[in-house]
Motif scaffolding. Structure first.
Motif, PDB file in Angstrom:
ATOM      1  N   PHE A   1       6.165  -8.750   5.139  1.00  0.00           N
ATOM      2  CA  PHE A   1       7.567  -9.040   4.854  1.00  0.00           C
ATOM      3  C   PHE A   1       7.848  -8.752   3.377  1.00  0.00           C
ATOM      4  N   PRO A   2       8.903  -8.008   3.069  1.00  0.00           N
ATOM      5  CA  PRO A   2       9.200  -7.658   1.663  1.00  0.00           C
ATOM      6  C   PRO A   2       9.355  -8.880   0.770  1.00  0.00           C
ATOM      7  N   GLU A   3       9.943  -9.956   1.308  1.00  0.00           N
ATOM      8  CA  GLU A   3      10.139 -11.161   0.510  1.00  0.00           C
ATOM      9  C   GLU A   3       8.805 -11.763   0.061  1.00  0.00           C
ATOM     10  N   VAL A   4       7.797 -11.624   0.910  1.00  0.00           N
ATOM     11  CA  VAL A   4       6.491 -12.215   0.613  1.00  0.00           C
ATOM     12  C   VAL A   4       5.756 -11.378  -0.437  1.00  0.00           C
ATOM     13  N   ILE A   5       5.839 -10.061  -0.330  1.00  0.00           N
ATOM     14  CA  ILE A   5       5.210  -9.194  -1.325  1.00  0.00           C
ATOM     15  C   ILE A   5       5.863  -9.405  -2.689  1.00  0.00           C
ATOM     16  N   ALA A   6       7.182  -9.536  -2.710  1.00  0.00           N
ATOM     17  CA  ALA A   6       7.880  -9.787  -3.976  1.00  0.00           C
ATOM     18  C   ALA A   6       7.430 -11.107  -4.582  1.00  0.00           C
ATOM     19  N   TYR A   7       7.266 -12.135  -3.748  1.00  0.00           N
ATOM     20  CA  TYR A   7       6.785 -13.438  -4.224  1.00  0.00           C
ATOM     21  C   TYR A   7       5.373 -13.306  -4.780  1.00  0.00           C
ATOM     22  N   ARG A   8       4.507 -12.614  -4.042  1.00  0.00           N
ATOM     23  CA  ARG A   8       3.115 -12.414  -4.495  1.00  0.00           C
ATOM     24  C   ARG A   8       3.063 -11.823  -5.899  1.00  0.00           C
ATOM     25  N   ASP A   9       3.802 -10.748  -6.094  1.00  0.00           N
ATOM     26  CA  ASP A   9       3.765 -10.056  -7.385  1.00  0.00           C
ATOM     27  C   ASP A   9       4.354 -10.914  -8.500  1.00  0.00           C
ATOM     28  N   ARG A  10       5.376 -11.697  -8.157  1.00  0.00           N
ATOM     29  CA  ARG A  10       6.006 -12.566  -9.154  1.00  0.00           C
ATOM     30  C   ARG A  10       5.043 -13.657  -9.617  1.00  0.00           C
ATOM     31  N   VAL A  11       4.329 -14.264  -8.696  1.00  0.00           N
ATOM     32  CA  VAL A  11       3.388 -15.333  -9.035  1.00  0.00           C
ATOM     33  C   VAL A  11       2.207 -14.795  -9.847  1.00  0.00           C
ATOM     34  N   VAL A  12       1.700 -13.639  -9.473  1.00  0.00           N
ATOM     35  CA  VAL A  12       0.588 -13.027 -10.202  1.00  0.00           C
ATOM     36  C   VAL A  12       0.986 -12.769 -11.655  1.00  0.00           C
ATOM     37  N   ALA A  13       2.206 -12.237 -11.851  1.00  0.00           N
ATOM     38  CA  ALA A  13       2.677 -11.967 -13.212  1.00  0.00           C
ATOM     39  C   ALA A  13       2.910 -13.257 -13.992  1.00  0.00           C
ATOM     40  N   GLU A  14       3.476 -14.250 -13.324  1.00  0.00           N
ATOM     41  CA  GLU A  14       3.803 -15.523 -13.994  1.00  0.00           C
ATOM     42  C   GLU A  14       2.569 -16.211 -14.548  1.00  0.00           C
ATOM     43  N   HIS A  15       1.455 -16.173 -13.812  1.00  0.00           N
ATOM     44  CA  HIS A  15       0.247 -16.901 -14.222  1.00  0.00           C
ATOM     45  C   HIS A  15      -0.807 -15.982 -14.843  1.00  0.00           C
ATOM     46  N   GLY A  16      -0.484 -14.701 -15.030  1.00  0.00           N
ATOM     47  CA  GLY A  16      -1.428 -13.788 -15.650  1.00  0.00           C
ATOM     48  C   GLY A  16      -2.713 -13.618 -14.857  1.00  0.00           C
ATOM     49  N   LEU A  17      -2.589 -13.532 -13.524  1.00  0.00           N
ATOM     50  CA  LEU A  17      -3.754 -13.444 -12.654  1.00  0.00           C
ATOM     51  C   LEU A  17      -4.130 -11.990 -12.377  1.00  0.00           C
ATOM     52  N   ARG A  18      -5.356 -11.783 -11.953  1.00  0.00           N
ATOM     53  CA  ARG A  18      -5.796 -10.439 -11.559  1.00  0.00           C
ATOM     54  C   ARG A  18      -5.739 -10.335 -10.040  1.00  0.00           C
ATOM     55  N   LEU A  19      -5.052  -9.306  -9.549  1.00  0.00           N
ATOM     56  CA  LEU A  19      -4.864  -9.123  -8.111  1.00  0.00           C
ATOM     57  C   LEU A  19      -5.588  -7.867  -7.647  1.00  0.00           C
ATOM     58  N   VAL A  20      -6.431  -8.023  -6.635  1.00  0.00           N
ATOM     59  CA  VAL A  20      -7.092  -6.895  -5.982  1.00  0.00           C
ATOM     60  C   VAL A  20      -6.420  -6.700  -4.628  1.00  0.00           C
ATOM     61  N   VAL A  21      -5.950  -5.485  -4.361  1.00  0.00           N
ATOM     62  CA  VAL A  21      -5.266  -5.203  -3.098  1.00  0.00           C
ATOM     63  C   VAL A  21      -6.109  -4.235  -2.276  1.00  0.00           C
ATOM     64  N   ALA A  22      -6.431  -4.626  -1.048  1.00  0.00           N
ATOM     65  CA  ALA A  22      -7.103  -3.751  -0.088  1.00  0.00           C
ATOM     66  C   ALA A  22      -6.054  -3.296   0.910  1.00  0.00           C
ATOM     67  N   SER A  23      -5.796  -1.999   0.977  1.00  0.00           N
ATOM     68  CA  SER A  23      -4.687  -1.461   1.750  1.00  0.00           C
ATOM     69  C   SER A  23      -5.127  -0.930   3.112  1.00  0.00           C
ATOM     70  N   VAL A  24      -4.591  -1.523   4.180  1.00  0.00           N
ATOM     71  CA  VAL A  24      -4.843  -1.015   5.533  1.00  0.00           C
ATOM     72  C   VAL A  24      -4.234   0.374   5.686  1.00  0.00           C
ATOM     73  N   GLN A  25      -3.047   0.599   5.111  1.00  0.00           N
ATOM     74  CA  GLN A  25      -2.390   1.901   5.209  1.00  0.00           C
ATOM     75  C   GLN A  25      -3.273   3.005   4.634  1.00  0.00           C
ATOM     76  N   ARG A  26      -3.926   2.727   3.533  1.00  0.00           N
ATOM     77  CA  ARG A  26      -4.816   3.724   2.923  1.00  0.00           C
ATOM     78  C   ARG A  26      -5.942   4.094   3.873  1.00  0.00           C
ATOM     79  N   TYR A  27      -6.513   3.122   4.566  1.00  0.00           N
ATOM     80  CA  TYR A  27      -7.586   3.402   5.508  1.00  0.00           C
ATOM     81  C   TYR A  27      -7.087   4.249   6.677  1.00  0.00           C
ATOM     82  N   ILE A  28      -5.859   3.987   7.113  1.00  0.00           N
ATOM     83  CA  ILE A  28      -5.271   4.792   8.193  1.00  0.00           C
ATOM     84  C   ILE A  28      -5.028   6.217   7.709  1.00  0.00           C
ATOM     85  N   ASP A  29      -4.471   6.351   6.513  1.00  0.00           N
ATOM     86  CA  ASP A  29      -4.187   7.680   5.960  1.00  0.00           C
ATOM     87  C   ASP A  29      -5.457   8.506   5.792  1.00  0.00           C
TER      88      ASP A  29
END
Length: 312
Positions: free
Chosen positions: A81-109
């Motif tokens: 859901f776009p709202e959830v991804i936007a929330y994720r990125d906002r929280v990561v930036a707010e607290h200065g956290l490191r985010l690792v993203v594993a992409s299912v789309q990349r594996y399909i591509d």
């Protein structure tokens, strides 16, 4: 004249007792600190859903004023859901956290995974998850699973050993008496850790209310285009829905759980505040996964089968 009983209690304070939420919070904080002290490279699974948000809030509390000593990991299906991804990125930036993203789309591509005919990608998360754990050298992986969600998750210990293939074997579960956790593992293995094991959906919402934790807006009633499939209201999207004969219509809905758009159903609701959501949950007889997750309806043991393959 005072009695002996009155004399012995005069001037004494009542013993302090923790509330139910305080007890759950204390247990979770203890688990976070135990893992941080025992393992080399923990990581916290973070999807932007209410359980992972609650976990992050507890981790921030556990190590305050120091920063959280581990990264976040999100297995992105590409159908979130776009709202959830936007929330994720906002929280990561707010607290200065490191985010690792594993992409299912990349594996399909790249041809390493094949799209399912029904468009559901939740079962496709296992391979990217295991690869991300191996690449990152993560030896402890925090997850937001709760025992009240689903019967396979009710079998989990707080520290759940996974073998060199990431698979879960219920017969290898270790005893956890007096909150003593066994974190030993062999080379190639790792441990999944569930700080919210003893929480319920209601506990999470009551804690969200007490702590004033912000959540993505889709957890509250809003007007949305949806269509009916297998008794659930699904949202149209790039994942392929709706199909022939599935009419899209506006409904006032909210989400009890957040996952892949193709298998996460909304519930009709007028609850726009945390208090109203709590009242709604109190009256419900279905868990959020039982009511709104199509991937758990694939078979009687759908969740347990995926866990044996390495899924959370």
């Amino acid at each position: 004249m005072t009695t002996a009983a009155t004399a012995t209690t005069r001037g004494q304070q009542e013993p302090h007792t923790l509330s139910h939420l305080d007890t759950l919070e204390s247990e979770a904080v203890h688990i976070f600190r135990e893992v941080a002290g025992e393992f080399e490279r923990p990581v916290l699974l973070f999807s932007g859903g209410k359980d992972s948000i609650t976990m992050l809030h507890l981790a921030l509390k556990a190590f305050w004023p120091a920063p959280v000593p581990f990264a976040l990991l999100h297995v992105d299906t590409g159908h979130n859901f776009p709202e959830v991804i936007a929330y994720r990125d906002r929280v990561v930036a707010e607290h200065g956290l490191r985010l690792v993203v594993a992409s299912v789309q990349r594996y399909i591509d790249e041809g390493r995974l094949r799209e399912r005919p029904d468009g559901t990608r939740n079962p496709l998360q296992t391979v990217p998850l295991l690869d991300a754990i191996e690449r990152g050298g993560f030896d402890a992986v925090f997850g937001g699973g709760r025992r009240d969600e689903e019967k396979a998750r009710a079998k989990e210990r707080v520290f759940s050993l996974r073998d060199e293939f990431g698979a879960w074997d219920p017969r290898r579960q270790r005893p956890e008496l007096w909150q003593l956790y066994n974190g030993r593992y062999a080379p190639g293995e790792h441990v999944r850790v569930f700080p919210l094991s003893n929480w319920t959906e209601l506990d999470v919402w009551q804690y969200v209310l007490r702590e004033r934790i912000a959540l993505p807006e889709i957890y509250f009633a809003h007007r949305r285009e949806v269509f009916r499939r297998a008794g659930m209201w699904l949202a149209p999207g790039d994942w392929g829905g709706p199909g022939d004969g599935e009419a899209v219509e506006p409904r006032t809905v909210r989400y009890r759980t957040v996952g892949d758009m193709s298998c996460t159903g909304a519930v009709e609701s007028d609850a726009t505040t945390v208090e109203q959501v709590i009242s709604e949950i109190t009256a419900s007889r279905l868990t959020e996964r039982g009511a709104t997750r199509a991937d758990d309806r694939l078979s009687e043991a759908a969740m347990e089968d995926r866990k044996r393959e390495g899924y959370f």
